[in-house]
Structure formats: structure tokens, C-alpha cells
Design a protein around this motif. Structure first.
Motif, short mmCIF file in Angstrom:
data_model
loop_
_atom_site.label_atom_id
_atom_site.label_comp_id
_atom_site.label_asym_id
_atom_site.label_seq_id
_atom_site.Cartn_x
_atom_site.Cartn_y
_atom_site.Cartn_z
N LEU A 289 -6.59 -12.49 -24.69
CA LEU A 289 -5.21 -12.40 -25.18
C LEU A 289 -4.26 -11.94 -24.07
CD1 LEU A 289 -3.19 -12.49 -27.54
CD2 LEU A 289 -3.87 -10.14 -28.11
N ARG A 290 -4.51 -10.75 -23.53
CA ARG A 290 -3.64 -10.20 -22.49
C ARG A 290 -4.32 -8.96 -21.92
NH1 ARG A 290 -1.26 -8.90 -27.39
NH2 ARG A 290 -1.23 -6.66 -27.88
N HIS A 291 -3.71 -8.38 -20.89
CA HIS A 291 -4.16 -7.10 -20.35
C HIS A 291 -3.22 -6.00 -20.84
CE1 HIS A 291 -7.02 -9.09 -17.72
NE2 HIS A 291 -7.38 -7.93 -17.21
N GLU A 292 -3.79 -4.84 -21.14
CA GLU A 292 -3.02 -3.67 -21.53
C GLU A 292 -3.51 -2.46 -20.75
OE1 GLU A 292 -2.96 -2.84 -25.68
OE2 GLU A 292 -1.56 -4.46 -26.16
N ARG A 293 -2.70 -1.43 -20.71
CA ARG A 293 -3.04 -0.24 -19.94
C ARG A 293 -4.29 0.45 -20.52
NH1 ARG A 293 1.11 4.55 -17.95
NH2 ARG A 293 -0.45 5.78 -16.83
N LEU A 294 -5.21 0.78 -19.64
CA LEU A 294 -6.43 1.49 -20.03
C LEU A 294 -6.12 2.98 -20.14
CD1 LEU A 294 -9.60 1.49 -20.37
CD2 LEU A 294 -9.70 1.96 -17.92
N PRO A 295 -6.45 3.60 -21.26
CA PRO A 295 -6.22 5.05 -21.37
C PRO A 295 -6.92 5.80 -20.24
CG PRO A 295 -6.77 4.12 -23.51
CD PRO A 295 -6.98 3.03 -22.51
N GLY A 296 -6.22 6.77 -19.68
CA GLY A 296 -6.74 7.48 -18.51
C GLY A 296 -8.07 8.15 -18.74
N HIS A 297 -8.32 8.64 -19.96
CA HIS A 297 -9.57 9.36 -20.20
C HIS A 297 -10.78 8.43 -20.26
CE1 HIS A 297 -8.48 8.04 -24.29
NE2 HIS A 297 -9.77 8.18 -24.58
N LEU A 298 -10.54 7.10 -20.20
CA LEU A 298 -11.65 6.15 -20.24
C LEU A 298 -11.95 5.53 -18.88
CD1 LEU A 298 -10.85 4.24 -23.57
CD2 LEU A 298 -12.52 6.06 -23.21
N GLU A 299 -11.23 5.94 -17.86
CA GLU A 299 -11.43 5.32 -16.56
C GLU A 299 -12.83 5.56 -16.00
OE1 GLU A 299 -8.43 6.15 -13.73
OE2 GLU A 299 -6.80 5.31 -14.94
N HIS A 300 -13.51 6.60 -16.47
CA HIS A 300 -14.87 6.87 -15.99
C HIS A 300 -15.84 5.78 -16.41
CE1 HIS A 300 -15.04 8.35 -20.14
NE2 HIS A 300 -16.36 8.18 -20.07
N ARG B 59 0.83 -1.21 0.00
CA ARG B 59 0.00 0.00 0.00
C ARG B 59 0.86 1.25 0.00
NH1 ARG B 59 -4.55 -1.44 4.65
NH2 ARG B 59 -5.34 -3.36 3.69
N ASP B 60 1.95 1.21 0.77
CA ASP B 60 2.83 2.37 0.84
C ASP B 60 3.53 2.62 -0.50
OD1 ASP B 60 4.20 4.48 2.36
OD2 ASP B 60 5.98 3.23 2.06
N ALA B 61 3.94 1.54 -1.16
CA ALA B 61 4.61 1.68 -2.46
C ALA B 61 3.68 2.31 -3.49
CB ALA B 61 5.11 0.33 -2.95
N ALA B 62 2.38 2.04 -3.37
CA ALA B 62 1.41 2.55 -4.33
C ALA B 62 1.37 4.08 -4.34
CB ALA B 62 0.02 2.00 -4.03
N THR B 63 1.80 4.71 -3.26
CA THR B 63 1.73 6.17 -3.20
C THR B 63 2.76 6.85 -4.10
OG1 THR B 63 3.23 6.24 -1.30
CG2 THR B 63 0.86 6.07 -0.84
N THR B 64 3.79 6.09 -4.50
CA THR B 64 4.84 6.70 -5.33
C THR B 64 5.08 5.96 -6.65
OG1 THR B 64 6.55 5.39 -4.18
CG2 THR B 64 6.05 7.59 -3.30
N CYS B 65 4.49 4.79 -6.82
CA CYS B 65 4.78 3.97 -8.02
C CYS B 65 3.79 4.19 -9.16
CB CYS B 65 4.81 2.49 -7.65
SG CYS B 65 6.24 2.05 -6.62
N GLU B 66 2.93 5.18 -9.03
CA GLU B 66 2.01 5.57 -10.10
C GLU B 66 1.20 4.38 -10.63
OE1 GLU B 66 3.98 7.79 -13.12
OE2 GLU B 66 5.05 9.08 -11.70
N PRO B 67 0.22 3.91 -9.85
CA PRO B 67 -0.62 2.79 -10.31
C PRO B 67 -1.41 3.17 -11.57
CG PRO B 67 -0.89 3.18 -7.96
CD PRO B 67 -0.14 4.35 -8.50
N ALA B 68 -1.68 2.17 -12.39
CA ALA B 68 -2.48 2.36 -13.60
C ALA B 68 -3.39 1.15 -13.79
CB ALA B 68 -1.58 2.53 -14.83
N LEU B 69 -4.55 1.39 -14.39
CA LEU B 69 -5.50 0.31 -14.66
C LEU B 69 -5.12 -0.42 -15.95
CD1 LEU B 69 -8.96 1.92 -13.81
CD2 LEU B 69 -7.68 0.25 -12.46
N LEU B 70 -5.33 -1.73 -15.94
CA LEU B 70 -5.12 -2.57 -17.11
C LEU B 70 -6.46 -3.16 -17.55
CD1 LEU B 70 -1.97 -4.59 -15.94
CD2 LEU B 70 -2.01 -2.52 -17.34
N GLU B 71 -6.75 -3.10 -18.83
CA GLU B 71 -7.98 -3.69 -19.36
C GLU B 71 -7.66 -4.94 -20.15
OE1 GLU B 71 -9.97 -1.35 -22.30
OE2 GLU B 71 -8.11 -0.63 -23.20
#
Length: 714
Positions: A691-702, A607-619
Motif C-alpha cells: 500500500l505505502r510506507h509509514e513511519r516506524l515507531p521509534g520503540h520498534l527500531e530494534h 549527508r550534511d542535511a541529515a545531521t539536522t533534519c531528524e531522519p526517521a525510518l519508514l516501514e
């Protein structure tokens, strides 16, 4: 209700049976044609009457036709000593599985086409399937009495859609024009017989001069085609010399060509007035092959070895297949069965064999079969023994599923099942009440056993029960059966796409679990380094502890805590994946440290690492394979691009269709089964696989549906 006071239609031997599937789009008039054929043969009194025309015992009132439109139904009729089993297949694209089941049980197919609507893409696809299976085909054009109907144009469209071999065999005669035009007769081009229907009944008369002049060229084309394909070489010589040809010889040649699958006659019909119905009824026994002239499906032993020499023999080993199953709330469980070999006796034990994939779990399953019967309007008539080549309904097969094989308990055999369409439209379902929840799993299992074109799975990541169907109509019918036949109500919602999270940059984290409030406390401190890995790598845990700052016995506890926190997620509740976590430092206490203390420390470190490691969603990204007509390729490619898809290749297959392979985010194809059908005019099909997971574009997180409270442990 089983009626034992009336004799059921019955053939004397397999050669006296014809199994014919009626195929065509919704609204083409298949069910009305079945009712007209039953009325013409005397099986029912009033065509078009719902109660009289019901082909399977059904007591759902005004819902009868809606239920019938979604399933395969059987209607036997006797014609000059021949039993014709009519299989009315669903016309909607969502019920392709039932249509294929009808073709499996049939030895010939009658394609029913509306004069006003023409041929749709799904009907063309089924025609190709019949051609691949070698099933003889004919065409019945309904609604020919409509003022704007053009029979010649319909025949031309059928030839364009179905290919060579499609020729008009009966042509309609009209009087008047425009809205005052009326259908008054029917001319058999080969038989040269003309039937005048102007008085309501078919009266043989000479062919009207105007009709002969207008349709004479069609007859010439048809006769030349028949002579060319005829086994009698003298016919061509006599035709070239202008000699008179015996209509009976031509008719016999046409019937042989139809049965062999090389000629496809087109007949004009008006089912309301009965025009052409008698002619069709007479042609079915003559032109359609009997079951002994069709090869059996692949039959094998339980160990997978093929059984050689199987034939449609009533004295052979019992091999029958369940074409459809249904749980009727009044009659109970009913199975529509085609007997390929042997004889099915009433009230006997039979061996049930499922598909190859589930045979091991069902090996040795024995079931007591009820009495076979056939539908006759609203009644069910017992038939006693059912021999090879025939169809019937069987009760009490409580464990039987669509596609199962029935064989003798002494000699178990299995028929390789036909190909079921793969459901591609998901919806999440949940019990509407606690009472429904108790019965949901069993009811859904029965639903899938009735219709293998449905699939149900519980997603381990989203915790949703997902029902997969072929489309909206298929889903509606399934949910309706859940409530009306199984007594379970469900709520539906959009399936949540199983997203994940990862870190995008390296970083560090500290997990400090120190609780001392008098007495025995908790003490565990760990320090970790975190690095992102490539997609699909999972968790790589590295132990770099030196000097015993974290005792060796507590290192597995740190890893366990890290894995548990990654499974639960660190923000939105999505699993955390594809990381290398290195444990390099920490602290312990001689008294207060424990496995649990260091598990919690591992959780806190992530949890502490998440504050600096810039988490991102994968779709999730799927491999999608789309097959469409070449004319629809541009629209499909543009649509895939709009769905953020990446096309990786296209390929033209033998029949001119195009296969497109693409990588498409799951978020974009939840309803693709419905949308592709609209894009491709009903002809497109597709498959998908993860197939696999890839990073979800930030503008689609809504657009992301977060896991609901309580879905995951925290």
C-alpha cells in the motif's frame, strides 16, 4: 522402471473411464484406501506395503511416503471393464495447489473422512469448490472399526459441514461394546444387501434384526430423499400406498442423483480388513459420471478467441493439460496429463501453451513428447495412445510446466488454467556454497515450473532471493526437492523488510568537495534546502541557482549525486525517499571542477542535511484481505489489532464467511500464513498487497534487520 511385459489398464472408449479425486485431510486414510482398492482389484498384492503401493515410480526408500504426501499421484484400476483413475490428492493445507490440480483432472470427488477426526476447515472449503464446479461428491468414512468411532455422529457432522444431500448409504454392524467392540458387517440401505465380514470375507446374509431396528430410520430418510428426487413419479405413489419398491430402481435413481451432484452417499470403511472396499469399488463406475458427461474447461486459440463446440471426442483436436510435473532423479522429468480432447500419441511433437500472462514469451514453443505410461505399483506400464477423457504420465516434456496445455503443432490451442493458490509466506534463500550458487537460479526456476503455488523473486531493495510458499510444510517439501531432485543446497533466513528513511523536518546542507594536493584536483561546493514530502512522492529536485555560481553544466551532476546518496541511504543503509531538494547556491573552480566533483558534493550535501533534519525510518504497509468463518471473526480482529493493524471494513459473503480488510505493517505478517491457519482452525485465507510506507515507531527500531555489509554500494 517401464515394464513392457505387462498390459496396462485400458478402456475401450471415453464412456469406459471414471476419473475420481480422493480428497480429505492428512491422516484420513486416502492413500491407504487407494492401496486397499488396488489390492481388491488385484493390481497389487499387499495393501499397505510401501513398495507395492507406490503409485508413481519412486525410489526414495523410507522417504517415499513423505514425498507422496506432498504431491498428486495417479493410480488406475480396472473394475468390470471400466478404467477408474484414482487421483490421490495431498491432505495438508500447504498443498492446496496439488489438491486443486487433482480436482481439475477428475470428474468426481470422493471425500475421505476419518471417523475419529471428522471434517476440518480445508476439507469444507474444497467441498464448496467442488460444489461451485458442479463436481459430484461422495463420502468415505475410514477407521470405523475404532472402539470410539460413532458412524451416526460422523454422518451428522458431515451433513452439518457439507449441507443437505449427505446421507448414509452403507452402515456398519458391530458386535460387543467398548474396547471389545468389533466390526462384523455392512448393510446397504438401498440395496437391502447385508455382508457379513465376521469370517474375514464378505458373505451375503439376511439383515440382522438389531441392525435393522437401529438403522431403519436412516433407511427411511434415505428412501424418501431418493423418491423425492426421482424422475419416476410412480415411486412416490407406491411408497405412500405402502407398496414394495424395487431396490434396483432405487439404486438406479441414487446413481443418477450422485452423478448429477444432488446426492452425496456416505460409506463406512475399514481399509485394513477390507470392509466396504469391495462395495466402494463396485459403486465408483456406477455412480461417477464418465468424461463425456462433464463439460470441458474453457478452450481458446492463441489469440484469445474461445473455441466453440469442444467435447470429449478422441477424434477431435488434441487438447491436454499438465496437472503436475516432477523431476525424478532416476526416471527424469515426468508430467501427469489429462487429455480433454483428441488423442495423445507416443513420441510426437506437441505445441506447448502456457498461461495467458506468459503466452507471448512462449509462443510457438514446440516439445517432443515421450511415450505415455501409467503407474502400477513400483512399475510403469506403457499405454500407447491416450484418448480423450483419460489420464497418463508423459516423459521428456522438459519445458512443460504445471498448468500448460499440450496441443497439435498444426492447431495450437490453450486451456484456461485453474486458479492456483497465492503463496503468502516468504523466506529468504541463499546458496550454501559457491558450487550451489552456480545452479541455484536454474534449479529454483524448475521448482516453480513444477509447482506454481511457489513464487520466487529477488528483492531489489534488500538484495535477497525470496521464496514464497503456502506454509511451513510446503516450504520444507520445496527445499527438500531442491536438494534431492536438483542437487542444490540452500541456507534460509528471515526476509528483510524493505524499510526506507526520510527527513521529518526541513533543513539545509552543504556539500564541500575540495581536494587540492598539487596537480589536477577536485572542486565542487553546493548548498541545498531539504523539505519532507508526502508518502510516495519520491525525490523532487529544484534548481534555484542564479548568477552561475554553479555552472549550468554541473547542475545535473549535483542531482545525480543526490539521487545516488538517497538510494544508498544515509545511516542504516535504507533508501532515503519523499524529499524536495532545492539547490540554491554553490561554488565552482575554473580548472578543478568536474561532473564527478559535483556528484560527490551532492552526496555530501545530503549527508550534511541529515545531521539536522531528524531522519526517521519508514516501514511498508500492506493492504490485507482476510476471509474467515464468522465464528473466528473476533479472534482474527483481536489478532490484527495486536499486529498494529487498522481494520478498514468487514463484509459478510454468501456462504456466511466474513471478509476483513485491514492495513497492516509488513513487519507483523511475515508468518501470518501459518498463524492465521492456527487462529481460524485451518479455514482462513488472506491476500496482501503493498500500500505505502509509514513511519516506524521509534520503540520498534530494534526489530529492524539492517542491510549487511556489502549489500549496498557506499
Amino acid at each position: 522402471m517401464v515394464d513392457r511385459t505387462v498390459a496396462a489398464p485400458r478402456a475401450e472408449e471415453p464412456r469406459d473411464i471414471r476419473n475420481v479425486a480422493l480428497v480429505g485431510p492428512s491422516g484420513s486414510g486416502k492413500t491407504s484406501l487407494v492401496e486397499a482398492l488396488l489390492a481388491e482389484s488385484g493390481e497389487i498384492r499387499r495393501p499397505g506395503n510401501v513398495e507395492e503401493g507406490t503409485t508413481v515410480s519412486d525410489h526414495d526408500g523410507i522417504e517415499i511416503r513423505r514425498h507422496r504426501s506432498a504431491r498428486l499421484t495417479l493410480a488406475p484400476v480396472m473394475v468390470d471393464g471400466v478404467k477408474v483413475n484414482l487421483l490421490d490428492t495431498p491432505g495438508h493445507p500447504d498443498f492446496l495447489g496439488a489438491a486443486r490440480a487433482g480436482l481439475r483432472g477428475a470428474d468426481a470427488a470422493l471425500f475421505v473422512i476419518s471417523a475419529m477426526d471428522g471434517v476440518d476447515g480445508r476439507t469444507r472449503s474444497l467441498w464448496r469448490e467442488c460444489a461451485a464446479l458442479g463436481i459430484p461428491r461422495a463420502v468415505a468414512v475410514t477407521g470405523i472399526d475404532h472402539p470410539r468411532a460413532d458412524f451416526d455422529a460422523v454422518v451428522a457432522r458431515c451433513r452439518e459441514a457439507f449441507g443437505p444431500g449427505v446421507h448414509a448409504a452403507y452402515v456398519p454392524a458391530f458386535e460387543g461394546s467398548g474396547d471389545r467392540r468389533s466390526l462384523v458387517g455392512l448393510w446397504g440401505l438401498i440395496s437391502e444387501r447385508y455382508y457379513d465380514y465376521s469370517g474375514g470375507e464378505a458373505v451375503p446374509r439376511p439383515v440382522p434384526a438389531r441392525l435393522r431396528e437401529a438403522s431403519g430410520p436412516l433407511r427411511e430418510i434415505l428412501v424418501e430423499e431418493v423418491i423425492t428426487e426421482s424422475e419416476d413419479e410412480t415411486l412416490m405413489e407406491r411408497y405412500m400406498e405402502g407398496g414394495e419398491l424395487d431396490p434396483d430402481l432405487l439404486i438406479a435413481d441414487v446413481q443418477r442423483a450422485v452423478a448429477a451432484g444432488g446426492f452425496h452417499p456416505v460409506l463406512a470403511l475399514d481399509t485394513i480388513r477390507g470392509v466396504g472396499v469391495r462395495e466402494l469399488l463396485r459403486e465408483l463406475p456406477l455412480s461417477c459420471p464418465d468424461p463425456t458427461r462433464r463439460p470441458l474447461p474453457h478452450v481458446e486459440r492463441p489469440d484469445g478467441r474461445e473455441v466453440e463446440g469442444m467435447s470429449c471426442d478422441p477424434e477431435g483436436p488434441l487438447v491436454a493439460e499438465v496437472l503436475s510435473t516432477e523431476n525424478d532423479p532416476y526416471v527424469g522429468r515426468m508430467s501427469l496429463v489429462r487429455v480433454f480432447s483428441g488423442t495423445l500419441a507416443p513420441e510426437v511433437d506437441v505445441h506447448l501453451s502456457g498461461a495467458v500472462s506468459d503466452e507471448e514469451e512462449r509462443a510457438g514453443e514446440r516439445e517432443h513428447s515421450g511415450s505415455p505410461f501409467v503407474p502400477a505399483g513400483p512399475r510403469a506400464l506403457p499405454v500407447g495412445e491416450v484418448f480423450a477423457g483419460d489420464l497418463c504420465l508423459v516423459s521428456k516434456l522438459m519445458s512443460a510446466r504445471t498448468g500448460d496445455t499440450l496441443s497439435s503443432t498444426e492447431r495450437p490451442l490453450r486451456v484456461r488454467p485453474w486458479t492456483f493458490p497465492d503463496p503468502m509466506m516468504p523466506v529468504a534463500i541463499a546458496a550454501a556454497s559457491s558450487a550451489d550458487e552456480d545452479r541455484l537460479s536454474r534449479a529454483v526456476a524448475r521448482l516453480v515450473s513444477e509447482d506454481p503455488s511457489l513464487r520466487v523473486e529477488v528483492d531489489s531493495e534488500t538484495r535477497q532471493m525470496v521464496l514464497w510458499s503456502l506454509g511451513e510444510a510446503h516450504l520444507e517439501a520445496a527445499l527438500d526437492r531442491l536438494e534431492s531432485h536438483h542437487g542444490v543446497r540452500v541456507d534460509t533466513e528471515e526476509p528483510r523488510v524493505p524499510l526506507r528513511e526520510t527527513f521529518t523536518v526541513p533543513g539545509q546542507g552543504v556539500g564541500r568537495n575540495v581536494k587540492q594536493s598539487g596537480g589536477h584536483g577536485e572542486y565542487g561546493v553546493c548548498r541545498i534546502r531539504v523539505e519532507p514530502l508526502e508518502s510516495g512522492a519520491g525525490l523532487e529536485f529544484v534548481d534555484r541557482i542564479v548568477g552561475g555560481v554553479v555552472p549550468r553544466r554541473y547542475v545535473p551532476a549535483v542531482e545525480k549525486g543526490i539521487r545516488a546518496q538517497m538510494a544508498d541511504g544515509i545511516g542504516d543503509g535504507f533508501p532515503l525517499v519523499d524529499l524536495r531538494v532545492t539547490l540554491y547556491d554553490g561554488q565552482a573552480h575554473a580548472v578543478d571542477s568536474s561532473d564527478m566533483a559535483f556528484q560527490k558534493a551532492g552526496r555530501l550535501a545530503i549527508r550534511d542535511a541529515a545531521t539536522t533534519c531528524e531522519p526517521a525510518l519508514l516501514e511498508p504497509l500492506d493492504t490485507v484481505t482476510v476471509e474467515v468463518e464468522g465464528s473466528d471473526l473476533g479472534a482474527v480482529l483481536n489478532d490484527l489489532s495486536a499486529r498494529r493493524g487498522r481494520v478498514v471494513g468487514t463484509e459478510t459473503v454468501d456462504d456466511g464467511r466474513v471478509v476483513v480488510r485491514a492495513e497492516v505493517p509488513e513487519l507483523e505478517i511475515v508468518r501470518y500464513a501459518v498463524e492465521l491457519r492456527a487462529l481460524s482452525h485451518g479455514t482462513g485465507t488472506f491476500t496482501r498487497s503493498y500500500l505505502r510506507h509509514e513511519r516506524l515507531p521509534g520503540h520498534l527500531e530494534h526489530r529492524v534487520a539492517r542491510p549487511r555489509s556489502g549489500d549496498r554500494d557506499t
